[in-house]
Scaffold this motif. Structure first.
Motif, PDB file in Angstrom:
ATOM      1  N   GLY A 166       0.810  -1.197   0.000  1.00  0.00           N
ATOM      2  CA  GLY A 166       0.000   0.000   0.000  1.00  0.00           C
ATOM      3  C   GLY A 166       0.848   1.255   0.000  1.00  0.00           C
ATOM      4  N   PRO A 167       0.203   2.410   0.170  1.00  0.00           N
ATOM      5  CA  PRO A 167       0.923   3.686   0.112  1.00  0.00           C
ATOM      6  C   PRO A 167       1.896   3.845   1.264  1.00  0.00           C
ATOM      7  N   GLN A 168       2.990   4.534   0.989  1.00  0.00           N
ATOM      8  CA  GLN A 168       3.973   4.783   2.045  1.00  0.00           C
ATOM      9  C   GLN A 168       3.474   5.892   2.963  1.00  0.00           C
ATOM     10  N   PRO A 169       3.508   5.670   4.277  1.00  0.00           N
ATOM     11  CA  PRO A 169       3.108   6.730   5.198  1.00  0.00           C
ATOM     12  C   PRO A 169       4.288   7.620   5.578  1.00  0.00           C
ATOM     13  N   VAL A 170       4.007   8.891   5.765  1.00  0.00           N
ATOM     14  CA  VAL A 170       5.001   9.825   6.297  1.00  0.00           C
ATOM     15  C   VAL A 170       4.290  10.731   7.295  1.00  0.00           C
ATOM     16  N   GLY A 171       4.797  10.778   8.511  1.00  0.00           N
ATOM     17  CA  GLY A 171       4.216  11.644   9.523  1.00  0.00           C
ATOM     18  C   GLY A 171       4.642  13.082   9.310  1.00  0.00           C
ATOM     19  N   LEU A 172       3.731  14.013   9.590  1.00  0.00           N
ATOM     20  CA  LEU A 172       4.017  15.443   9.467  1.00  0.00           C
ATOM     21  C   LEU A 172       3.787  16.090  10.819  1.00  0.00           C
ATOM     22  N   ALA A 173       4.775  16.837  11.305  1.00  0.00           N
ATOM     23  CA  ALA A 173       4.658  17.359  12.671  1.00  0.00           C
ATOM     24  C   ALA A 173       5.561  18.562  12.887  1.00  0.00           C
ATOM     25  N   HIS A 174       5.240  19.329  13.927  1.00  0.00           N
ATOM     26  CA  HIS A 174       6.148  20.360  14.426  1.00  0.00           C
ATOM     27  C   HIS A 174       7.284  19.695  15.189  1.00  0.00           C
ATOM     28  N   ASP A 175       8.404  20.386  15.294  1.00  0.00           N
ATOM     29  CA  ASP A 175       9.530  19.861  16.067  1.00  0.00           C
ATOM     30  C   ASP A 175       9.156  19.643  17.533  1.00  0.00           C
ATOM     31  N   CYS A 176       8.280  20.489  18.059  1.00  0.00           N
ATOM     32  CA  CYS A 176       7.917  20.401  19.480  1.00  0.00           C
ATOM     33  C   CYS A 176       7.076  19.167  19.790  1.00  0.00           C
ATOM     34  N   GLN A 177       6.687  18.404  18.775  1.00  0.00           N
ATOM     35  CA  GLN A 177       5.861  17.223  19.003  1.00  0.00           C
ATOM     36  C   GLN A 177       6.689  15.957  19.242  1.00  0.00           C
ATOM     37  N   GLN A 178       8.003  16.095  19.208  1.00  0.00           N
ATOM     38  CA  GLN A 178       8.864  14.940  19.451  1.00  0.00           C
ATOM     39  C   GLN A 178       9.072  14.727  20.950  1.00  0.00           C
ATOM     40  N   LEU A 191       5.832   4.755  12.163  1.00  0.00           N
ATOM     41  CA  LEU A 191       6.029   5.355  10.847  1.00  0.00           C
ATOM     42  C   LEU A 191       7.483   5.206  10.396  1.00  0.00           C
ATOM     43  N   PRO A 192       7.715   4.942   9.108  1.00  0.00           N
ATOM     44  CA  PRO A 192       9.088   4.826   8.613  1.00  0.00           C
ATOM     45  C   PRO A 192       9.753   6.177   8.399  1.00  0.00           C
ATOM     46  N   ASP A 193       8.931   7.217   8.213  1.00  0.00           N
ATOM     47  CA  ASP A 193       9.456   8.560   7.960  1.00  0.00           C
ATOM     48  C   ASP A 193       8.578   9.589   8.665  1.00  0.00           C
ATOM     49  N   ILE A 194       9.216  10.589   9.223  1.00  0.00           N
ATOM     50  CA  ILE A 194       8.495  11.732   9.786  1.00  0.00           C
ATOM     51  C   ILE A 194       9.226  12.998   9.354  1.00  0.00           C
ATOM     52  N   LEU A 195       8.459  13.947   8.830  1.00  0.00           N
ATOM     53  CA  LEU A 195       9.008  15.241   8.442  1.00  0.00           C
ATOM     54  C   LEU A 195       8.602  16.295   9.460  1.00  0.00           C
ATOM     55  N   THR A 196       9.566  17.072   9.902  1.00  0.00           N
ATOM     56  CA  THR A 196       9.312  18.256  10.715  1.00  0.00           C
ATOM     57  C   THR A 196       9.965  19.435   9.999  1.00  0.00           C
ATOM     58  N   PRO A 197       9.744  20.659  10.455  1.00  0.00           N
ATOM     59  CA  PRO A 197      10.400  21.793   9.793  1.00  0.00           C
ATOM     60  C   PRO A 197      11.924  21.688   9.744  1.00  0.00           C
ATOM     61  N   SER A 198      12.530  21.004  10.706  1.00  0.00           N
ATOM     62  CA  SER A 198      13.992  20.973  10.757  1.00  0.00           C
ATOM     63  C   SER A 198      14.614  19.615  10.456  1.00  0.00           C
ATOM     64  N   HIS A 199      13.820  18.544  10.386  1.00  0.00           N
ATOM     65  CA  HIS A 199      14.405  17.219  10.209  1.00  0.00           C
ATOM     66  C   HIS A 199      13.550  16.326   9.306  1.00  0.00           C
ATOM     67  N   HIS A 200      14.237  15.400   8.653  1.00  0.00           N
ATOM     68  CA  HIS A 200      13.580  14.245   8.033  1.00  0.00           C
ATOM     69  C   HIS A 200      14.073  13.019   8.797  1.00  0.00           C
ATOM     70  N   PHE A 201      13.219  12.481   9.640  1.00  0.00           N
ATOM     71  CA  PHE A 201      13.546  11.279  10.407  1.00  0.00           C
ATOM     72  C   PHE A 201      13.201  10.056   9.573  1.00  0.00           C
ATOM     73  N   HIS A 202      14.112   9.096   9.501  1.00  0.00           N
ATOM     74  CA  HIS A 202      13.869   7.886   8.734  1.00  0.00           C
ATOM     75  C   HIS A 202      14.338   6.676   9.546  1.00  0.00           C
ATOM     76  N   TRP A 203      13.458   5.687   9.612  1.00  0.00           N
ATOM     77  CA  TRP A 203      13.795   4.464  10.342  1.00  0.00           C
ATOM     78  C   TRP A 203      13.728   3.285   9.383  1.00  0.00           C
TER      79      TRP A 203
END
Length: 203
Positions: A166-178, A191-203
């Protein structure tokens, strides 16, 4: 501690975290929100996997969530297709995804969130999406996601989680939500990927 007590304790912690993080993102100023939205777009554009997707499901920001409007407008400019979630009218706890354009008729659902008016002609089967931009309340250092508690996205993403189908998920969030660590439940979908304004987190 008994299993029931363990679960009650986890639920209490999750409830407290939801309250705290939602309050933090609601206190962001209009200027901070605007900057965050444009920084998020830049992160998205920097990822070939994301920027090449043709059918992208997103959401309209609510309750201090990071604004997706700049990203939506950029996708439209690139000739890509954008979809928004709609509460399934016959299957409680599930979502439909409808094609979204600048002229799509909208209404407010029972949670107070804007969504397209249901039109079966605009429904896109989930498995035909390329990417699902996923809202969240909090996330941790391993990609675990804490949502609002309804389980809508956990159900939507379960096929991907179980079978990478299925479709790849990517979380979208503010940095303060970590946060460092989230208490998890069996049904949570990391989630395998999360984008914030300052980072692209990938697991």
């Amino acid at each position: 501690m008994k299993p029931a007590q363990n679960q009650a304790s986890r639920q209490a912690i999750r409830h407290t975290l939801r309250q705290q993080i939602r309050q933090q993102r609601r206190t962001l100023s209009a200027e901070q929100q605007t900057q965050a939205a444009h920084d998020l777009l830049a992160r998205f554009q920097q990822s070939p996997t994301f920027s090449q997707a043709q059918h992208v499901a997103l959401y309209l920001a609510y309750d201090g969530e990071i604004d997706t409007q700049p990203l939506i407008h950029w996708l439209w400019q690139q000739g890509k297709h954008v979809y928004l979630p709609v509460l399934h009218p016959f299957s409680p706890g599930h979502l439909l995804f409808l094609h979204y354009t600048a002229t799509t008729p909208m209404h407010t659902n029972r949670y107070g969130i804007a969504e397209p008016k249901l039109d079966v002609r605009a429904v896109k089967p989930v498995m035909e999406l390329d990417l699902i931009g996923t809202p969240l309340v909090a996330f941790d250092d391993t990609g675990q996601r804490l949502g609002m508690g309804g389980g809508y996205y956990d159900r939507t993403l379960n096929p991907w989680h179980q079978h990478r189908y299925g479709p790849q998920p990517v979380g979208l969030a503010h940095d303060c939500q970590q946060v460092n660590v989230l208490p998890t439940e069996a049904w949570d979908v990391p989630l395998p990927d999360i984008l914030t304004p300052s980072h692209h987190f990938h697991w």
